[in-house]
Enzyme design. Structure first.
Site, PDB file in Angstrom:
ATOM      1  N   GLN A   1      86.521  -5.431  40.477  1.00  0.00           N
ATOM      2  CA  GLN A   1      85.598  -6.521  40.823  1.00  0.00           C
ATOM      3  C   GLN A   1      85.873  -7.036  42.227  1.00  0.00           C
ATOM      4  O   GLN A   1      84.943  -7.286  43.004  1.00  0.00           O
ATOM      5  CB  GLN A   1      85.745  -7.665  39.819  1.00  0.00           C
ATOM      6  CG  GLN A   1      84.884  -8.872  40.138  1.00  0.00           C
ATOM      7  CD  GLN A   1      83.400  -8.561  40.121  1.00  0.00           C
ATOM      8  OE1 GLN A   1      82.893  -8.040  39.127  1.00  0.00           O
ATOM      9  NE2 GLN A   1      82.692  -8.868  41.198  1.00  0.00           N
TER      10      GLN A   1
ATOM     11  N   SER B   1      80.762  -4.741  28.074  1.00  0.00           N
ATOM     12  CA  SER B   1      80.559  -4.811  29.518  1.00  0.00           C
ATOM     13  C   SER B   1      79.137  -4.393  29.852  1.00  0.00           C
ATOM     14  O   SER B   1      78.537  -3.585  29.143  1.00  0.00           O
ATOM     15  CB  SER B   1      81.549  -3.876  30.217  1.00  0.00           C
ATOM     16  OG  SER B   1      81.148  -3.621  31.538  1.00  0.00           O
ATOM     17  N   THR B   2      78.602  -4.935  30.948  1.00  0.00           N
ATOM     18  CA  THR B   2      77.335  -4.456  31.502  1.00  0.00           C
ATOM     19  C   THR B   2      77.585  -3.735  32.805  1.00  0.00           C
ATOM     20  O   THR B   2      77.413  -2.511  32.906  1.00  0.00           O
ATOM     21  CB  THR B   2      76.352  -5.621  31.738  1.00  0.00           C
ATOM     22  OG1 THR B   2      76.078  -6.270  30.494  1.00  0.00           O
ATOM     23  CG2 THR B   2      75.043  -5.109  32.333  1.00  0.00           C
ATOM     24  N   ARG B   3      78.022  -4.470  33.831  1.00  0.00           N
ATOM     25  CA  ARG B   3      78.187  -3.886  35.168  1.00  0.00           C
ATOM     26  C   ARG B   3      79.256  -2.800  35.197  1.00  0.00           C
ATOM     27  O   ARG B   3      79.051  -1.732  35.763  1.00  0.00           O
ATOM     28  CB  ARG B   3      78.538  -5.001  36.174  1.00  0.00           C
ATOM     29  CG  ARG B   3      77.336  -5.813  36.631  1.00  0.00           C
ATOM     30  CD  ARG B   3      77.719  -7.259  36.868  1.00  0.00           C
ATOM     31  NE  ARG B   3      78.166  -7.900  35.644  1.00  0.00           N
ATOM     32  CZ  ARG B   3      77.334  -8.357  34.685  1.00  0.00           C
ATOM     33  NH1 ARG B   3      76.035  -8.266  34.864  1.00  0.00           N
ATOM     34  NH2 ARG B   3      77.798  -8.908  33.581  1.00  0.00           N
ATOM     35  N   THR B   4      80.413  -3.057  34.580  1.00  0.00           N
ATOM     36  CA  THR B   4      81.511  -2.090  34.647  1.00  0.00           C
ATOM     37  C   THR B   4      81.126  -0.790  33.954  1.00  0.00           C
ATOM     38  O   THR B   4      81.381   0.301  34.476  1.00  0.00           O
ATOM     39  CB  THR B   4      82.784  -2.679  34.016  1.00  0.00           C
ATOM     40  OG1 THR B   4      83.083  -3.934  34.635  1.00  0.00           O
ATOM     41  CG2 THR B   4      83.962  -1.748  34.206  1.00  0.00           C
TER      42      THR B   4
ATOM     43  N   SER C   1      86.537 -17.296  28.772  1.00  0.00           N
ATOM     44  CA  SER C   1      86.605 -15.837  28.741  1.00  0.00           C
ATOM     45  C   SER C   1      86.506 -15.334  27.306  1.00  0.00           C
ATOM     46  O   SER C   1      86.680 -16.102  26.336  1.00  0.00           O
ATOM     47  CB  SER C   1      87.916 -15.358  29.369  1.00  0.00           C
ATOM     48  OG  SER C   1      87.991 -15.724  30.724  1.00  0.00           O
ATOM     49  N   MET C   2      86.246 -14.010  27.174  1.00  0.00           N
ATOM     50  CA  MET C   2      86.195 -13.410  25.849  1.00  0.00           C
ATOM     51  C   MET C   2      87.528 -13.639  25.134  1.00  0.00           C
ATOM     52  O   MET C   2      88.598 -13.395  25.695  1.00  0.00           O
ATOM     53  CB  MET C   2      85.909 -11.910  25.959  1.00  0.00           C
ATOM     54  CG  MET C   2      84.467 -11.587  26.303  1.00  0.00           C
ATOM     55  SD  MET C   2      84.131  -9.811  26.420  1.00  0.00           S
ATOM     56  CE  MET C   2      84.658  -9.470  28.091  1.00  0.00           C
TER      57      MET C   2
ATOM     58  N   HIS D   1      91.639  -7.770  37.495  1.00  0.00           N
ATOM     59  CA  HIS D   1      90.311  -7.139  37.505  1.00  0.00           C
ATOM     60  C   HIS D   1      90.078  -6.555  38.909  1.00  0.00           C
ATOM     61  O   HIS D   1      89.218  -7.035  39.664  1.00  0.00           O
ATOM     62  CB  HIS D   1      89.244  -8.168  37.159  1.00  0.00           C
ATOM     63  CG  HIS D   1      87.940  -7.580  36.713  1.00  0.00           C
ATOM     64  ND1 HIS D   1      87.684  -6.217  36.716  1.00  0.00           N
ATOM     65  CD2 HIS D   1      86.782  -8.173  36.276  1.00  0.00           C
ATOM     66  CE1 HIS D   1      86.451  -6.009  36.292  1.00  0.00           C
ATOM     67  NE2 HIS D   1      85.882  -7.167  36.021  1.00  0.00           N
TER      68      HIS D   1
ATOM     69  N   ASN E   1      91.595 -13.359  35.410  1.00  0.00           N
ATOM     70  CA  ASN E   1      91.876 -12.056  36.038  1.00  0.00           C
ATOM     71  C   ASN E   1      91.194 -11.870  37.388  1.00  0.00           C
ATOM     72  O   ASN E   1      91.776 -11.275  38.302  1.00  0.00           O
ATOM     73  CB  ASN E   1      91.523 -10.911  35.086  1.00  0.00           C
ATOM     74  CG  ASN E   1      90.171 -11.077  34.425  1.00  0.00           C
ATOM     75  OD1 ASN E   1      89.262 -11.720  34.965  1.00  0.00           O
ATOM     76  ND2 ASN E   1      90.012 -10.504  33.240  1.00  0.00           N
TER      77      ASN E   1
ATOM     78  N   ASP F   1      83.682 -18.337  38.305  1.00  0.00           N
ATOM     79  CA  ASP F   1      83.686 -17.325  37.253  1.00  0.00           C
ATOM     80  C   ASP F   1      83.551 -18.072  35.929  1.00  0.00           C
ATOM     81  O   ASP F   1      83.483 -19.308  35.896  1.00  0.00           O
ATOM     82  CB  ASP F   1      85.003 -16.525  37.332  1.00  0.00           C
ATOM     83  CG  ASP F   1      85.021 -15.323  36.395  1.00  0.00           C
ATOM     84  OD1 ASP F   1      83.956 -14.979  35.839  1.00  0.00           O
ATOM     85  OD2 ASP F   1      86.099 -14.733  36.211  1.00  0.00           O
TER      86      ASP F   1
ATOM     87  N   CYS G   1      80.967 -13.042  39.530  1.00  0.00           N
ATOM     88  CA  CYS G   1      81.094 -11.661  39.037  1.00  0.00           C
ATOM     89  C   CYS G   1      80.147 -11.355  37.882  1.00  0.00           C
ATOM     90  O   CYS G   1      79.967 -10.190  37.534  1.00  0.00           O
ATOM     91  CB  CYS G   1      82.539 -11.376  38.642  1.00  0.00           C
ATOM     92  SG  CYS G   1      83.098 -12.290  37.184  1.00  0.00           S
ATOM     93  N   LEU G   2      79.549 -12.390  37.263  1.00  0.00           N
ATOM     94  CA  LEU G   2      78.607 -12.249  36.152  1.00  0.00           C
ATOM     95  C   LEU G   2      79.345 -11.762  34.882  1.00  0.00           C
ATOM     96  O   LEU G   2      80.361 -11.106  34.996  1.00  0.00           O
ATOM     97  CB  LEU G   2      77.464 -11.292  36.511  1.00  0.00           C
ATOM     98  CG  LEU G   2      76.652 -11.639  37.755  1.00  0.00           C
ATOM     99  CD1 LEU G   2      75.570 -10.586  37.993  1.00  0.00           C
ATOM    100  CD2 LEU G   2      76.024 -13.018  37.638  1.00  0.00           C
TER     101      LEU G   2
ATOM    102  N   ARG H   1      79.422  -2.904  42.461  1.00  0.00           N
ATOM    103  CA  ARG H   1      80.375  -2.433  41.453  1.00  0.00           C
ATOM    104  C   ARG H   1      80.289  -0.912  41.331  1.00  0.00           C
ATOM    105  O   ARG H   1      81.301  -0.240  41.107  1.00  0.00           O
ATOM    106  CB  ARG H   1      80.084  -3.078  40.086  1.00  0.00           C
ATOM    107  CG  ARG H   1      80.289  -4.571  39.990  1.00  0.00           C
ATOM    108  CD  ARG H   1      81.728  -4.998  40.289  1.00  0.00           C
ATOM    109  NE  ARG H   1      82.711  -4.277  39.507  1.00  0.00           N
ATOM    110  CZ  ARG H   1      82.985  -4.489  38.226  1.00  0.00           C
ATOM    111  NH1 ARG H   1      82.343  -5.419  37.552  1.00  0.00           N
ATOM    112  NH2 ARG H   1      83.923  -3.785  37.603  1.00  0.00           N
TER     113      ARG H   1
ATOM    114  N   ARG I   1      89.288  -0.852  29.641  1.00  0.00           N
ATOM    115  CA  ARG I   1      88.930  -2.281  29.626  1.00  0.00           C
ATOM    116  C   ARG I   1      89.543  -2.843  28.355  1.00  0.00           C
ATOM    117  O   ARG I   1      89.059  -2.572  27.247  1.00  0.00           O
ATOM    118  CB  ARG I   1      87.405  -2.417  29.638  1.00  0.00           C
ATOM    119  CG  ARG I   1      86.887  -3.850  29.800  1.00  0.00           C
ATOM    120  CD  ARG I   1      85.380  -3.810  29.941  1.00  0.00           C
ATOM    121  NE  ARG I   1      84.777  -5.116  29.991  1.00  0.00           N
ATOM    122  CZ  ARG I   1      84.515  -5.788  31.125  1.00  0.00           C
ATOM    123  NH1 ARG I   1      84.824  -5.238  32.283  1.00  0.00           N
ATOM    124  NH2 ARG I   1      83.945  -6.982  31.094  1.00  0.00           N
TER     125      ARG I   1
END
Length: 395
Positions: A150, A69-72, A284-285, A147, A214, A280, A322-323, A349, A120
């Site tokens: 977000q 994660s970056t933002r979270t 996804s991962m 999520h 999500n 989005d 949401c990036l 965030r 997470r």
């Protein structure tokens, strides 16, 4: 006393969601002056500064991250510091979870040393098991189904930019006559928000173009309850629609009623009349092996000026994401252009996670009841005004 876990916005009432949002604005306003260079504030302003809530003083939030994660991550670690505490990052290589230890045992061990768990995870069942056995609050930082933090940031951003969605005078008069007051707005006598309170937001038409993942799921159980209409476009394949466990929550909350949600396979239909267009990631991962097929299925879904013009979006429509973003989801003209709210959305965030940490982990007080009890303990019953405004104050 059962800890107040926060796994999805579907679990919260509308007043609780509004409390989290308004408290985010309070924390943002009280924290930002402390973050500017020393000496940049006027002397009078500097002397009047008050710290934001210090409900995490000497407390630790375990950040249990099995996905990067970056933002979270940055939002959680930096906001915990502002609340006087610490966020302890625990990646999948750092602890025994999933190797030699079960989620049940991990939840009990972390809950014995830390005062909250911010997780997470992959499958949503993992965070449900953590919450089942944790003696401290568990907050969902992302799971396969939901999520919630977000969507709080999305809502805060929309409220802060409410002036961009103001209707022309003639349309506003027509809307006033035909539309009930939205649940997110104050009665007319409070049309000017109090200091640090989020501005009221008129009912919006919000288009979501992309995969049912999500982020969309928490929109589905939240936006209609706040008076907004959600228009969704996904490919026809059932894998791109909301799974039964999500749609069951949508129906139980009544979000599918009164034209609150509509679904189509045509992005142009979804953006018709939209005030906001959101997309989005399509991959996804964990879905990397499906990338080729997904890119083929999502042909024509890229958010562009041309798409929104062809579909008949509101001429002043705004864009959110949401990036992290990939170019096949939205082109540079929209992403970096004047319609984009993606970076204010990312900034928020921090403040919405800070609000969750304060009210859920620091105070166990999503309803404002503990704040009133604390005031009584410290010196008598609070005044009626204090009780009324307590959700909007940084205690």
């Amino acid at each position: 006393m059962t800890p107040p876990h926060f796994l999805t916005l579907a679990d919260l009432t509308v007043p609780q969601i509004k409390r989290l949002l308004n408290h985010s604005a309070v924390l943002k306003a009280s924290s930002q002056p402390w973050l500017v260079p020393h000496g940049s504030l006027p002397a009078k302003r500097a002397k009047s500064l008050r710290l934001p809530s210090q409900s995490l003083f000497n407390k630790t939030v375990a950040m249990l991250f099995s996905k990067r994660s970056t933002r979270t991550r940055v939002a959680a670690e930096s906001s915990a510091v502002l609340l006087g505490g610490r966020a302890l990052f625990l990646g999948k290589e750092d602890i025994q979870l999933g190797v030699n230890e079960s989620p049940r045992d991990t939840a009990r061990v972390l809950g014995g040393m830390c005062q909250g768990i911010f997780a997470r995870v992959g499958d949503h069942s993992e965070i449900e098991e953590l919450a089942k056995y944790s003696p401290v609050p568990v907050v969902n930082a992302l799971s396969s189904l939901w999520h919630p933090t977000q969507i709080l940031a999305d809502l805060m951003t929309l409220h802060e930019h409410a002036h961009l969605f103001a209707l022309p005078a003639e349309q506003a008069e027509t809307a006033d006559a035909s539309t009930p007051t939205p649940t997110t707005a104050e009665p007319k006598k409070h049309s000017n928000p109090r200091p640090h309170e989020l501005p009221p937001l008129r009912p919006l038409t919000i288009a979501y173009v992309g995969d049912s993942a999500n982020v969309l799921h928490d929109m589905l159980v939240t936006f209609p309850r706040l008076g907004h209409k959600l228009r969704v476009a996904t490919p026809a394949d059932a894998q791109y629609r909301a799974p039964p466990q999500v749609w069951d929550r949508v129906v139980a909350l009544g979000c599918d009623q009164n034209d609150g949600i509509s679904w189509s396979t045509d992005p142009r239909e979804a953006v018709r009349g939209a005030d906001v267009v959101i997309t989005d990631t399509w991959i996804s991962m964990g879905q990397e092996a499906e990338a080729e097929q997904r890119l083929k299925d999502f042909q024509g879904y890229q958010v562009t000026e041309e798409l929104c013009r062809a579909g008949g979006a509101n001429p002043d429509w705004k864009f959110m994401h949401c990036l992290p973003r990939k170019k096949h989801e939205v082109d540079d003209e929209v992403f970096y252009g004047p319609r984009s709210l993606v970076f204010p959305e990312a900034d928020n965030r921090k403040w919405t996670i800070m609000s969750v940490f304060d009210l859920v982990i620091g105070k166990w007080d999503l309803d404002g009841e503990a704040s009133s009890r604390w005031l009584e303990i410290k010196g008598g019953k609070p005044s009626k005004k204090s009780k009324k405004e307590s959700p909007k104050e940084a205690h």
